[in-house]
Design a protein around this motif. Structure first.
Motif, PDB file in Angstrom:
ATOM      1  N   THR A  97       0.834  -1.207   0.000  1.00  0.00           N
ATOM      2  CA  THR A  97       0.000   0.000   0.000  1.00  0.00           C
ATOM      3  C   THR A  97       0.866   1.254   0.000  1.00  0.00           C
ATOM      4  OG1 THR A  97      -1.790  -1.141   1.153  1.00  0.00           O
ATOM      5  CG2 THR A  97      -1.776   1.265   1.266  1.00  0.00           C
ATOM      6  N   ILE A  98       1.927   1.231   0.808  1.00  0.00           N
ATOM      7  CA  ILE A  98       2.857   2.359   0.836  1.00  0.00           C
ATOM      8  C   ILE A  98       3.524   2.529  -0.526  1.00  0.00           C
ATOM      9  CG2 ILE A  98       5.022   3.205   1.838  1.00  0.00           C
ATOM     10  CD1 ILE A  98       4.186   1.774   4.451  1.00  0.00           C
ATOM     11  N   GLY A  99       3.976   1.401  -1.105  1.00  0.00           N
ATOM     12  CA  GLY A  99       4.642   1.455  -2.396  1.00  0.00           C
ATOM     13  C   GLY A  99       3.746   1.988  -3.494  1.00  0.00           C
ATOM     14  N   GLU A 100       2.493   1.553  -3.501  1.00  0.00           N
ATOM     15  CA  GLU A 100       1.558   2.031  -4.532  1.00  0.00           C
ATOM     16  C   GLU A 100       1.346   3.535  -4.414  1.00  0.00           C
ATOM     17  OE1 GLU A 100       0.054   0.406  -7.042  1.00  0.00           O
ATOM     18  OE2 GLU A 100       1.203  -1.404  -6.572  1.00  0.00           O
ATOM     19  N   ARG A 101       1.280   4.037  -3.187  1.00  0.00           N
ATOM     20  CA  ARG A 101       1.120   5.485  -3.004  1.00  0.00           C
ATOM     21  C   ARG A 101       2.350   6.231  -3.524  1.00  0.00           C
ATOM     22  NH1 ARG A 101       3.260   8.509   0.797  1.00  0.00           N
ATOM     23  NH2 ARG A 101       3.684   6.752   2.204  1.00  0.00           N
ATOM     24  N   LEU A 103       4.275   5.502  -5.924  1.00  0.00           N
ATOM     25  CA  LEU A 103       4.439   5.449  -7.376  1.00  0.00           C
ATOM     26  C   LEU A 103       4.013   6.754  -8.049  1.00  0.00           C
ATOM     27  CD1 LEU A 103       3.303   1.806  -8.260  1.00  0.00           C
ATOM     28  CD2 LEU A 103       5.591   2.798  -8.522  1.00  0.00           C
ATOM     29  N   THR A 104       3.261   7.564  -7.346  1.00  0.00           N
ATOM     30  CA  THR A 104       2.831   8.843  -7.913  1.00  0.00           C
ATOM     31  C   THR A 104       3.631  10.019  -7.355  1.00  0.00           C
ATOM     32  OG1 THR A 104       1.101   9.086  -6.213  1.00  0.00           O
ATOM     33  CG2 THR A 104       0.493   7.965  -8.267  1.00  0.00           C
ATOM     34  N   ALA A 105       4.674   9.732  -6.570  1.00  0.00           N
ATOM     35  CA  ALA A 105       5.477  10.809  -5.981  1.00  0.00           C
ATOM     36  C   ALA A 105       6.226  11.569  -7.064  1.00  0.00           C
ATOM     37  CB  ALA A 105       6.454  10.227  -4.966  1.00  0.00           C
ATOM     38  N   GLU A 106       6.454  12.837  -6.823  1.00  0.00           N
ATOM     39  CA  GLU A 106       7.106  13.688  -7.819  1.00  0.00           C
ATOM     40  C   GLU A 106       8.569  13.321  -8.006  1.00  0.00           C
ATOM     41  OE1 GLU A 106       7.881  18.487  -8.577  1.00  0.00           O
ATOM     42  OE2 GLU A 106       6.386  17.804  -7.110  1.00  0.00           O
ATOM     43  N   ASP A 107       9.250  12.918  -6.928  1.00  0.00           N
ATOM     44  CA  ASP A 107      10.675  12.579  -6.984  1.00  0.00           C
ATOM     45  C   ASP A 107      10.825  11.062  -6.858  1.00  0.00           C
ATOM     46  OD1 ASP A 107      13.375  12.086  -6.516  1.00  0.00           O
ATOM     47  OD2 ASP A 107      13.658  13.883  -5.307  1.00  0.00           O
ATOM     48  N   PRO A 108      11.059  10.336  -7.955  1.00  0.00           N
ATOM     49  CA  PRO A 108      11.135   8.875  -7.890  1.00  0.00           C
ATOM     50  C   PRO A 108      12.276   8.347  -7.026  1.00  0.00           C
ATOM     51  CG  PRO A 108      10.772   9.596 -10.145  1.00  0.00           C
ATOM     52  CD  PRO A 108      11.114  10.817  -9.351  1.00  0.00           C
ATOM     53  N   LEU A 113      13.664   5.658  -1.768  1.00  0.00           N
ATOM     54  CA  LEU A 113      14.297   5.695  -0.456  1.00  0.00           C
ATOM     55  C   LEU A 113      13.248   5.655   0.651  1.00  0.00           C
ATOM     56  CD1 LEU A 113      16.761   5.933   1.342  1.00  0.00           C
ATOM     57  CD2 LEU A 113      16.686   8.426   1.036  1.00  0.00           C
ATOM     58  N   GLU A 114      12.165   6.400   0.490  1.00  0.00           N
ATOM     59  CA  GLU A 114      11.102   6.386   1.494  1.00  0.00           C
ATOM     60  C   GLU A 114      10.509   4.982   1.635  1.00  0.00           C
ATOM     61  OE1 GLU A 114       6.722   8.439   2.367  1.00  0.00           O
ATOM     62  OE2 GLU A 114       8.153   9.439   1.026  1.00  0.00           O
ATOM     63  N   THR A 151       5.343  -4.035  -7.424  1.00  0.00           N
ATOM     64  CA  THR A 151       5.392  -2.643  -6.967  1.00  0.00           C
ATOM     65  C   THR A 151       6.836  -2.168  -6.850  1.00  0.00           C
ATOM     66  OG1 THR A 151       3.312  -2.903  -5.755  1.00  0.00           O
ATOM     67  CG2 THR A 151       4.732  -1.069  -5.099  1.00  0.00           C
ATOM     68  N   ILE A 152       7.703  -3.026  -6.301  1.00  0.00           N
ATOM     69  CA  ILE A 152       9.119  -2.665  -6.186  1.00  0.00           C
ATOM     70  C   ILE A 152       9.725  -2.454  -7.563  1.00  0.00           C
ATOM     71  CG2 ILE A 152      11.387  -3.501  -5.448  1.00  0.00           C
ATOM     72  CD1 ILE A 152       9.925  -4.987  -3.171  1.00  0.00           C
ATOM     73  N   GLU A 153       9.408  -3.337  -8.508  1.00  0.00           N
ATOM     74  CA  GLU A 153       9.912  -3.184  -9.881  1.00  0.00           C
ATOM     75  C   GLU A 153       9.509  -1.817 -10.452  1.00  0.00           C
ATOM     76  OE1 GLU A 153      11.811  -4.606 -11.946  1.00  0.00           O
ATOM     77  OE2 GLU A 153      11.909  -6.760 -11.620  1.00  0.00           O
TER      78      GLU A 153
END
Length: 222
Positions: A97-101, A103-108, A113-114, A151-153
């Motif tokens: 769930t954290i990873g899916e959120r 995926l839309t972050a501005e800084d990949p 890292l997060e 999700t990690i990929e």
């Protein structure tokens, strides 16, 4: 004598079956508050026992640690494999769930890292180690593992495309490195609980493209 099809259809329409067909899905009943509490206690106790004693940890010790009877353990988890699968599912779904959120972050790069920091807390890392140490997982745990890996990929691909990590780093590399910081700090007696963050920083610096050298072996496949 053959019964006409029209009679059968009429009978079915006027007297619909009261029971669902055998393959119909029935919604799972939500757990009562006390049952849900016992389940959470059992998962936490089991994770602690497995971490301290390995896969040979006994159901009796898990029950004692959770403050419940052995019968309660078996009502929730008929086998030890069911218990391990539940631990994996519980932790993996939270992390996915954290990873899916992210995926839309501005800084990949910051998002990756997060994600690794979220996976890095001691209990989280210890429980995720079941993914690579518990042997053959039950089908539902295998599906959760595959979903997390996907999700990690995606997180790694975004970071790689934006130049935040080196071009030869794969999702498999990151998946295998997730548990490394806690594993390393576990060798230090009476270590500071946040020591894993030091080793995560070293690992993440190794993922960056600056100063990178060619890796001697290709990434493994899982």
């Amino acid at each position: 004598m053959t019964i006409p099809a029209t009679n059968s259809a009429t009978n079915s329409a006027t007297n619909p079956p009261t029971n669902p067909p055998p393959n119909a899905a029935t919604p799972a009943r939500p757990l009562r508050a006390d049952a849900a509490r016992n389940r959470a206690l059992l998962l936490a106790a089991a994770a602690d026992e497995f971490a301290e004693h390995g896969m040979e940890a006994s159901v009796a010790d898990i029950a004692r640690r959770a403050g419940v009877g052995k019968g309660t353990v078996f009502r929730h988890f008929p086998t030890k494999d069911d218990l391990i699968a539940a631990i994996v599912l519980d932790r993996v779904e939270d992390l996915r769930t954290i990873g899916e959120r992210l995926l839309t972050a501005e800084d990949p790069g910051a998002a990756l890292l997060e994600f690794l920091i979220a996976a890095g807390h001691q209990r989280q890392q210890r429980d995720l180690s079941f993914l690579v140490t518990a042997g053959e997982l039950k089908p539902e745990a295998q599906q959760a593992q595959a979903a997390l890996f996907g999700t990690i990929e995606d997180l790694v691909t975004r970071a790689r495309e934006h130049g935040a990590v080196r071009a030869d780093v794969t999702g498999t590399d990151v998946f295998l490195l997730m548990c490394a910081p806690n594993y390393v700090s576990g060798y230090v007696p009476n270590a500071d609980p946040d020591l894993w963050r030091r080793y995560l920083a070293i690992i993440f610096d190794g993922l960056r493209p600056e100063g990178a050298h060619a890796l001697p072996q290709p990434a493994p496949t899982l």
